[in-house]
Design a protein around this motif. Structure first.
Motif, mmCIF file in Angstrom:
data_model
loop_
_atom_site.group_PDB
_atom_site.id
_atom_site.type_symbol
_atom_site.label_atom_id
_atom_site.label_comp_id
_atom_site.label_asym_id
_atom_site.label_seq_id
_atom_site.Cartn_x
_atom_site.Cartn_y
_atom_site.Cartn_z
ATOM 1 N N ILE A 143 0.846 -1.202 0.000
ATOM 2 C CA ILE A 143 0.000 0.000 0.000
ATOM 3 C C ILE A 143 0.882 1.254 0.000
ATOM 4 C CG2 ILE A 143 -1.590 1.377 1.399
ATOM 5 C CD1 ILE A 143 -2.988 -0.825 -0.066
ATOM 6 N N ALA A 144 1.963 1.229 0.784
ATOM 7 C CA ALA A 144 2.883 2.366 0.829
ATOM 8 C C ALA A 144 3.516 2.609 -0.541
ATOM 9 C CB ALA A 144 3.959 2.133 1.881
ATOM 10 N N LYS A 145 3.860 1.530 -1.230
ATOM 11 C CA LYS A 145 4.438 1.671 -2.575
ATOM 12 C C LYS A 145 3.419 2.254 -3.552
ATOM 13 C CE LYS A 145 7.798 -2.089 -2.072
ATOM 14 N NZ LYS A 145 8.158 -3.470 -2.504
ATOM 15 N N LEU A 146 2.177 1.807 -3.454
ATOM 16 C CA LEU A 146 1.129 2.360 -4.321
ATOM 17 C C LEU A 146 0.903 3.842 -4.028
ATOM 18 C CD1 LEU A 146 -1.498 -0.555 -4.257
ATOM 19 C CD2 LEU A 146 -0.092 0.156 -6.200
ATOM 20 N N GLY A 147 0.981 4.193 -2.751
ATOM 21 C CA GLY A 147 0.859 5.601 -2.382
ATOM 22 C C GLY A 147 1.994 6.434 -2.936
ATOM 23 N N LEU A 148 3.203 5.876 -2.923
ATOM 24 C CA LEU A 148 4.363 6.579 -3.475
ATOM 25 C C LEU A 148 4.232 6.749 -4.983
ATOM 26 C CD1 LEU A 148 7.151 7.808 -2.934
ATOM 27 C CD2 LEU A 148 8.144 5.524 -3.234
ATOM 28 N N VAL A 149 3.699 5.736 -5.652
ATOM 29 C CA VAL A 149 3.465 5.834 -7.101
ATOM 30 C C VAL A 149 2.460 6.949 -7.391
ATOM 31 C CG1 VAL A 149 2.465 4.658 -9.103
ATOM 32 C CG2 VAL A 149 4.069 3.452 -7.622
ATOM 33 N N GLY A 150 1.399 7.010 -6.584
ATOM 34 C CA GLY A 150 0.402 8.065 -6.759
ATOM 35 C C GLY A 150 0.986 9.445 -6.534
ATOM 36 N N LEU A 151 1.870 9.571 -5.546
ATOM 37 C CA LEU A 151 2.519 10.854 -5.281
ATOM 38 C C LEU A 151 3.428 11.254 -6.433
ATOM 39 C CD1 LEU A 151 3.207 13.204 -3.379
ATOM 40 C CD2 LEU A 151 4.965 11.739 -2.346
ATOM 41 N N MET A 152 4.213 10.303 -6.939
ATOM 42 C CA MET A 152 5.106 10.591 -8.065
ATOM 43 C C MET A 152 4.311 10.978 -9.304
ATOM 44 S SD MET A 152 7.929 7.557 -7.577
ATOM 45 C CE MET A 152 8.733 7.954 -9.136
ATOM 46 N N ARG A 153 3.187 10.301 -9.528
ATOM 47 C CA ARG A 153 2.333 10.646 -10.668
ATOM 48 C C ARG A 153 1.828 12.075 -10.545
ATOM 49 N NH1 ARG A 153 -3.824 8.744 -11.961
ATOM 50 N NH2 ARG A 153 -4.093 9.892 -10.014
ATOM 51 N N ALA A 154 1.398 12.448 -9.343
ATOM 52 C CA ALA A 154 0.879 13.797 -9.122
ATOM 53 C C ALA A 154 1.953 14.841 -9.398
ATOM 54 C CB ALA A 154 0.360 13.924 -7.690
ATOM 55 N N VAL A 155 3.161 14.600 -8.907
ATOM 56 C CA VAL A 155 4.252 15.566 -9.092
ATOM 57 C C VAL A 155 4.622 15.680 -10.564
ATOM 58 C CG1 VAL A 155 6.680 16.025 -8.604
ATOM 59 C CG2 VAL A 155 5.172 15.268 -6.766
ATOM 60 N N LEU A 156 4.780 14.544 -11.236
ATOM 61 C CA LEU A 156 5.211 14.558 -12.639
ATOM 62 C C LEU A 156 4.151 15.155 -13.559
ATOM 63 C CD1 LEU A 156 6.954 11.058 -12.879
ATOM 64 C CD2 LEU A 156 8.051 13.307 -12.775
ATOM 65 N N PHE A 157 2.883 14.915 -13.274
ATOM 66 C CA PHE A 157 1.809 15.427 -14.129
ATOM 67 C C PHE A 157 1.545 16.911 -13.893
ATOM 68 C CE2 PHE A 157 -0.752 11.353 -15.306
ATOM 69 C CZ PHE A 157 0.379 10.842 -15.899
ATOM 70 N N ILE A 158 1.673 17.366 -12.655
ATOM 71 C CA ILE A 158 1.290 18.741 -12.321
ATOM 72 C C ILE A 158 2.459 19.715 -12.427
ATOM 73 C CG2 ILE A 158 0.332 20.213 -10.503
ATOM 74 C CD1 ILE A 158 -1.635 18.267 -11.865
ATOM 75 N N LEU A 159 3.677 19.265 -12.207
ATOM 76 C CA LEU A 159 4.825 20.174 -12.238
ATOM 77 C C LEU A 159 4.936 20.975 -13.536
ATOM 78 C CD1 LEU A 159 7.225 21.150 -10.580
ATOM 79 C CD2 LEU A 159 8.596 19.298 -11.554
ATOM 80 N N PRO A 160 4.622 20.392 -14.716
ATOM 81 C CA PRO A 160 4.690 21.203 -15.945
ATOM 82 C C PRO A 160 3.767 22.415 -15.960
ATOM 83 C CG PRO A 160 4.684 18.878 -16.502
ATOM 84 C CD PRO A 160 4.402 18.963 -15.030
ATOM 85 N N LEU A 161 2.660 22.389 -15.205
ATOM 86 C CA LEU A 161 1.719 23.523 -15.208
ATOM 87 C C LEU A 161 2.390 24.816 -14.751
ATOM 88 C CD1 LEU A 161 -1.610 21.954 -13.888
ATOM 89 C CD2 LEU A 161 -1.061 22.603 -16.229
ATOM 90 N N PRO A 162 2.966 24.879 -13.553
ATOM 91 C CA PRO A 162 3.647 26.128 -13.157
ATOM 92 C C PRO A 162 4.913 26.398 -13.952
ATOM 93 C CG PRO A 162 3.957 24.428 -11.491
ATOM 94 C CD PRO A 162 2.927 23.907 -12.449
ATOM 95 N N LEU A 163 5.608 25.344 -14.391
ATOM 96 C CA LEU A 163 6.830 25.548 -15.169
ATOM 97 C C LEU A 163 6.518 26.198 -16.516
ATOM 98 C CD1 LEU A 163 8.879 22.270 -14.493
ATOM 99 C CD2 LEU A 163 9.210 24.550 -13.511
ATOM 100 N N LEU A 164 5.449 25.753 -17.162
ATOM 101 C CA LEU A 164 5.060 26.351 -18.442
ATOM 102 C C LEU A 164 4.634 27.806 -18.252
ATOM 103 C CD1 LEU A 164 3.020 23.421 -20.051
ATOM 104 C CD2 LEU A 164 5.155 24.393 -20.935
ATOM 105 N N LEU A 165 3.893 28.094 -17.192
ATOM 106 C CA LEU A 165 3.455 29.468 -16.940
ATOM 107 C C LEU A 165 4.628 30.379 -16.587
ATOM 108 C CD1 LEU A 165 0.108 29.106 -14.960
ATOM 109 C CD2 LEU A 165 0.440 30.131 -17.207
ATOM 110 N N SER A 166 5.625 29.849 -15.894
ATOM 111 C CA SER A 166 6.768 30.678 -15.475
ATOM 112 C C SER A 166 7.572 31.186 -16.661
ATOM 113 C CB SER A 166 7.673 29.879 -14.532
ATOM 114 O OG SER A 166 8.292 28.795 -15.214
ATOM 115 N N ARG A 167 7.442 30.553 -17.814
ATOM 116 C CA ARG A 167 8.173 30.972 -19.007
ATOM 117 C C ARG A 167 7.484 32.117 -19.732
ATOM 118 N NH1 ARG A 167 8.056 26.626 -22.795
ATOM 119 N NH2 ARG A 167 9.752 27.670 -23.891
ATOM 120 N N HIS A 168 6.222 32.405 -19.395
ATOM 121 C CA HIS A 168 5.458 33.440 -20.084
ATOM 122 C C HIS A 168 5.633 34.805 -19.420
ATOM 123 C CE1 HIS A 168 3.361 30.942 -22.954
ATOM 124 N NE2 HIS A 168 2.996 30.106 -21.999
#
Length: 312
Positions: A143-168
């Motif tokens: 369960i802890a590993k599945l939670g870590l996978v979910g956390l990594m997915r959230a970071v990898l999917f959402i991080l581009p949003l502020p990074l893309l905006l910071s370039r504008h």
């Protein structure tokens, strides 16, 4: 007003307007918002405290409840402190870096929250369809590993949003008609071409939620099929009752999220203050209700919480 003008002239600062059109009612609006916020923090921290203290609750199901509580705390904490500063003290300025950070934690928390709900659906599937192998399939470590996978997915999917905006580059009008830095609201004040940002946000939103809802629907279709094979009606009710809390939490989480996303994208005729209030309620109501639902529906947790309350 002087502070407002000073902040507005700062090129490194955005202005969060709160709820445009309802500025005179900000203090009154803050009362239920603050109550919801306090109840959500109290409920979720109670879940974390009780589960951490009670060894009998160190099970996959309660580990998932702790993960859900952490995502709920992240979501409400990313929005409400700044919103209350706007409502109470008229502190509307926020740095660009602070704005993008707030955006990341809100959307990452929401994505991680959805991932936890998928894992909970898997937990219910194994508990009902493969009860004899439950303890070997879903261990705490897994369960802890599945939670870590979910956390990594959230970071990898959402991080581009502020990074893309910071370039504008951002226009001179740095006023955001919102209580927090929502991705769409910030993108609209950019002077650059935000087509990529809009498309990425829309695709990620529907991809994540669409995939998660598909996996949840698959889990519950297998659960229903397994339950229908049981001849006893009493066993039907007992099996399905173990899913009640999870179903209620899903309804309180996905319904306002999907409604908020769709109305922001396609609800041009809806007054802006209604959209902003709905968006705030999405970050407040599920975190407040989730621990209450599981506290009421889960006997073990309810008894342990009651034990600590009686000690006070």
């Amino acid at each position: 007003m002087a502070a407002f003008n000073l902040t507005h002239s700062d090129s490194s600062t955005f202005i969060l307007m709160g709820i445009p059109g309802l500025e005179a009612a900000h203090v009154w609006i803050s009362i239920p918002f603050n109550m919801f916020y306090i109840v959500s923090l109290l409920g979720n921290f109670t879940v974390l405290f009780v589960v951490s203290k009670e060894e009998t609750l160190h099970k996959p199901m309660f580990l998932l409840l702790c993960m859900l509580a952490l995502t709920d705390i992240t979501m409400s904490n990313s929005v409400m402190p700044k919103a209350l500063c706007i409502f109470w003290f008229n502190l509307k300025g926020i740095t660009v870096g602070g704005c993008l950070t707030q955006m990341f934690f809100l959307h990452a928390g929401s994505t991680a929250h959805s991932g936890v709900l998928v894992t909970m659906a898997l937990d219910r599937y194994v508990a009902i369809c493969k009860p004899l192998r439950y303890t070997t399939i879903l261990t705490n470590a897994r369960i802890a590993k599945l939670g870590l996978v979910g956390l990594m997915r959230a970071v990898l999917f959402i991080l581009p949003l502020p990074l893309l905006l910071s370039r504008h580059p951002f226009c001179n009008n740095r006023i955001i008609p919102h209580t927090y830095c929502d991705h769409i609201a910030v993108a609209k004040i950019s002077c650059g071409d935000i087509t990529v940002n809009n498309m990425y946000g829309l695709v990620m939103g529907f991809l994540v939620i669409g995939l998660d809802l598909t996996l949840i629907a698959l889990s519950y279709s297998l659960i229903v099929r397994a339950v229908l094979r049981i001849s006893s009606k009493k066993s039907h009710q007992k099996a399905l009752s173990t899913c009640t809390a999870h179903i209620c939490v899903m309804l309180t989480s996905y319904t306002p999220y999907l409604f908020s996303i769709l109305t922001h994208r396609f609800g041009q005729g809806i007054p802006p203050h209604v959209l902003i209030i709905l968006a705030n309620l999405y970050s407040l109501v599920p975190p407040m209700i989730n621990p209450i639902i599981y506290g009421v529906k889960t006997k073990e947790l309810r008894e342990k919480v009651g034990k600590y309350i009686c000690r006070m």
